[in-house]
Write an enzyme that holds these catalytic residues in place. Structure first.
Site, PDB file in Angstrom:
ATOM      1  N   ARG A 133       4.089  18.371  -6.288  1.00  0.00           N
ATOM      2  CA  ARG A 133       2.681  18.467  -6.633  1.00  0.00           C
ATOM      3  C   ARG A 133       1.857  17.655  -5.635  1.00  0.00           C
ATOM      4  O   ARG A 133       2.373  16.784  -4.929  1.00  0.00           O
ATOM      5  CB  ARG A 133       2.437  17.940  -8.046  1.00  0.00           C
ATOM      6  CG  ARG A 133       3.170  18.686  -9.154  1.00  0.00           C
ATOM      7  CD  ARG A 133       2.859  18.049 -10.497  1.00  0.00           C
ATOM      8  NE  ARG A 133       3.468  18.770 -11.613  1.00  0.00           N
ATOM      9  CZ  ARG A 133       4.628  18.433 -12.186  1.00  0.00           C
ATOM     10  NH1 ARG A 133       5.309  17.372 -11.723  1.00  0.00           N
ATOM     11  NH2 ARG A 133       5.118  19.121 -13.195  1.00  0.00           N
ATOM     12  N   LYS A 155       4.322  14.143 -13.595  1.00  0.00           N
ATOM     13  CA  LYS A 155       3.389  14.077 -14.717  1.00  0.00           C
ATOM     14  C   LYS A 155       3.981  13.267 -15.865  1.00  0.00           C
ATOM     15  O   LYS A 155       5.178  13.356 -16.143  1.00  0.00           O
ATOM     16  CB  LYS A 155       3.054  15.487 -15.209  1.00  0.00           C
ATOM     17  CG  LYS A 155       2.097  16.252 -14.306  1.00  0.00           C
ATOM     18  CD  LYS A 155       1.711  17.562 -14.943  1.00  0.00           C
ATOM     19  CE  LYS A 155       0.665  18.300 -14.112  1.00  0.00           C
ATOM     20  NZ  LYS A 155       0.266  19.578 -14.749  1.00  0.00           N
ATOM     21  N   HIS A 211      -0.895  24.070  -4.145  1.00  0.00           N
ATOM     22  CA  HIS A 211      -0.233  24.690  -5.292  1.00  0.00           C
ATOM     23  C   HIS A 211       0.377  26.035  -4.904  1.00  0.00           C
ATOM     24  O   HIS A 211       1.409  26.440  -5.445  1.00  0.00           O
ATOM     25  CB  HIS A 211      -1.220  24.855  -6.440  1.00  0.00           C
ATOM     26  CG  HIS A 211      -0.584  24.687  -7.786  1.00  0.00           C
ATOM     27  ND1 HIS A 211       0.014  23.517  -8.195  1.00  0.00           N
ATOM     28  CD2 HIS A 211      -0.429  25.556  -8.816  1.00  0.00           C
ATOM     29  CE1 HIS A 211       0.498  23.660  -9.408  1.00  0.00           C
ATOM     30  NE2 HIS A 211       0.244  24.896  -9.813  1.00  0.00           N
ATOM     31  N   ARG A 214       3.684  25.341  -3.513  1.00  0.00           N
ATOM     32  CA  ARG A 214       4.633  25.031  -4.597  1.00  0.00           C
ATOM     33  C   ARG A 214       5.142  26.322  -5.250  1.00  0.00           C
ATOM     34  O   ARG A 214       6.332  26.463  -5.541  1.00  0.00           O
ATOM     35  CB  ARG A 214       3.925  24.137  -5.608  1.00  0.00           C
ATOM     36  CG  ARG A 214       4.785  23.623  -6.759  1.00  0.00           C
ATOM     37  CD  ARG A 214       4.036  22.482  -7.442  1.00  0.00           C
ATOM     38  NE  ARG A 214       4.319  22.352  -8.854  1.00  0.00           N
ATOM     39  CZ  ARG A 214       5.316  21.633  -9.361  1.00  0.00           C
ATOM     40  NH1 ARG A 214       6.144  20.990  -8.560  1.00  0.00           N
ATOM     41  NH2 ARG A 214       5.490  21.556 -10.669  1.00  0.00           N
ATOM     42  N   HIS A 237       9.186  20.720 -14.672  1.00  0.00           N
ATOM     43  CA  HIS A 237       8.526  21.361 -15.804  1.00  0.00           C
ATOM     44  C   HIS A 237       9.237  21.024 -17.112  1.00  0.00           C
ATOM     45  O   HIS A 237      10.471  20.985 -17.158  1.00  0.00           O
ATOM     46  CB  HIS A 237       8.517  22.885 -15.640  1.00  0.00           C
ATOM     47  CG  HIS A 237       7.555  23.363 -14.617  1.00  0.00           C
ATOM     48  ND1 HIS A 237       7.694  24.583 -13.978  1.00  0.00           N
ATOM     49  CD2 HIS A 237       6.428  22.806 -14.105  1.00  0.00           C
ATOM     50  CE1 HIS A 237       6.693  24.754 -13.142  1.00  0.00           C
ATOM     51  NE2 HIS A 237       5.916  23.688 -13.194  1.00  0.00           N
ATOM     52  N   TYR A 246       5.606  30.465 -12.439  1.00  0.00           N
ATOM     53  CA  TYR A 246       5.526  30.084 -11.031  1.00  0.00           C
ATOM     54  C   TYR A 246       6.199  31.082 -10.110  1.00  0.00           C
ATOM     55  O   TYR A 246       5.987  31.067  -8.906  1.00  0.00           O
ATOM     56  CB  TYR A 246       6.182  28.707 -10.822  1.00  0.00           C
ATOM     57  CG  TYR A 246       5.225  27.549 -10.988  1.00  0.00           C
ATOM     58  CD1 TYR A 246       4.915  26.716  -9.921  1.00  0.00           C
ATOM     59  CD2 TYR A 246       4.619  27.292 -12.205  1.00  0.00           C
ATOM     60  CE1 TYR A 246       4.036  25.661 -10.070  1.00  0.00           C
ATOM     61  CE2 TYR A 246       3.742  26.245 -12.365  1.00  0.00           C
ATOM     62  CZ  TYR A 246       3.452  25.429 -11.293  1.00  0.00           C
ATOM     63  OH  TYR A 246       2.571  24.388 -11.437  1.00  0.00           O
TER      64      TYR A 246
END
Length: 271
Positions: A133, A155, A211, A214, A237, A246
């Site tokens: 990210r 995250k 992104h 990614r 994730h 994705y």
């Protein structure tokens, strides 16, 4: 209860949670905006519906996020007995339309890597080859690397292991040899480069936002392995459903799927 008091207690609770700083700021921004319209402890479902109606000019994604912030706040407020009933309990969810992801083209990435300085190569390759990210790229420290292994803080302050391929390992080694030990991408004065600065550099070099790199990396990883769980782990994730969004199906994959529906007669019938 006055808005200031309940907002202060809620922010303290959020700060004590495992949520990222960005998530906390977003949740507080949404609830503070609501507090400017209504007394939070006295708000009713109809009033919240009116606020959502007044925000129809905003994107579906934004309104979905607003409602998620309200639900989190009122769930907390009921649990802590600041209010008796949750006014969001009966509000209809705001569905977010599923859109095809933008996937950076390989030829654009390869052109960007040709002749680029070590720093720029590292930025692009961490996005495309390690699928990091934006914030993960900007905050990556040399101590986070051990050979072909990166310890990435993602995250919610969740750490994961991401392995790097030979090309990326070489690019990181070049950076390590050219600057003092510390952040791979140091800021102008101290600390690491700001994520938005990283975003601008990658966009300028490739024509794509980080992104999209990614997404492209995730698609390539799945195409090479067929292992959705491994790709999920690489991306960091929590849900396989997120990982599936994705992945990009190219026309060759779609044609192969269509060809797979053909009923082929047994050899005995064909004869």
């Amino acid at each position: 209860m006055k808005n200031d008091k309940i907002l202060s207690a809620y922010e303290t609770w959020l700060l004590a949670s495992s949520r990222s700083d960005g998530t906390i700021k977003l949740r507080m921004r949404h609830v503070r905006a609501l507090a400017r319209r209504l007394p939070l402890a006295l708000a009713r479902e109809r009033q919240l519906q009116e606020v959502l109606g007044d925000c129809r000019h905003l994107s579906t994604e934004t309104r979905h996020s607003m409602l998620a912030s309200w639900r989190l706040f009122y769930g907390w407020a009921v649990t802590k007995r600041f209010i008796m009933a949750d006014p969001t309990a009966e509000l209809e969810s705001i569905p977010v339309p599923v859109r095809m992801p933008r996937v950076a083209r390989d030829r654009d990435i390869l052109m960007a890597l040709q002749g680029s300085a070590p720093r720029d190569r590292g930025l692009v390759m961490l996005g495309r080859y390690a699928c990091l990210r934006l914030t993960e790229i900007s905050t990556l420290h040399m101590r986070d690397r051990d050979g072909d292994l990166l310890r990435v803080l993602g995250k919610g302050n969740k750490e994961r292991i991401v392995y790097v391929n030979d090309d990326l390992a070489h690019a990181l080694t070049r950076i390590e040899l050219e600057q003092p030990r510390g952040f791979y991408f140091p800021g102008g004065t101290d600390g690491h480069m700001h994520p938005q600065s990283v975003h601008k550099i990658i966009k300028r070099l490739t024509g794509w936002n980080p992104h999209a790199l990614r997404h492209a990396g995730a698609t390539a990883a799945y195409r090479a392995t067929g292992d959705l769980r491994a790709v999920q782990d690489m991306l960091g994730h929590a849900s396989l459903l997120t990982t599936q969004r994705y992945l990009h199906l190219d026309d060759a994959a779609r044609r192969a799927a269509a060809a797979g529906t053909i009923i082929r007669p047994p050899s005995s019938l064909a004869a």
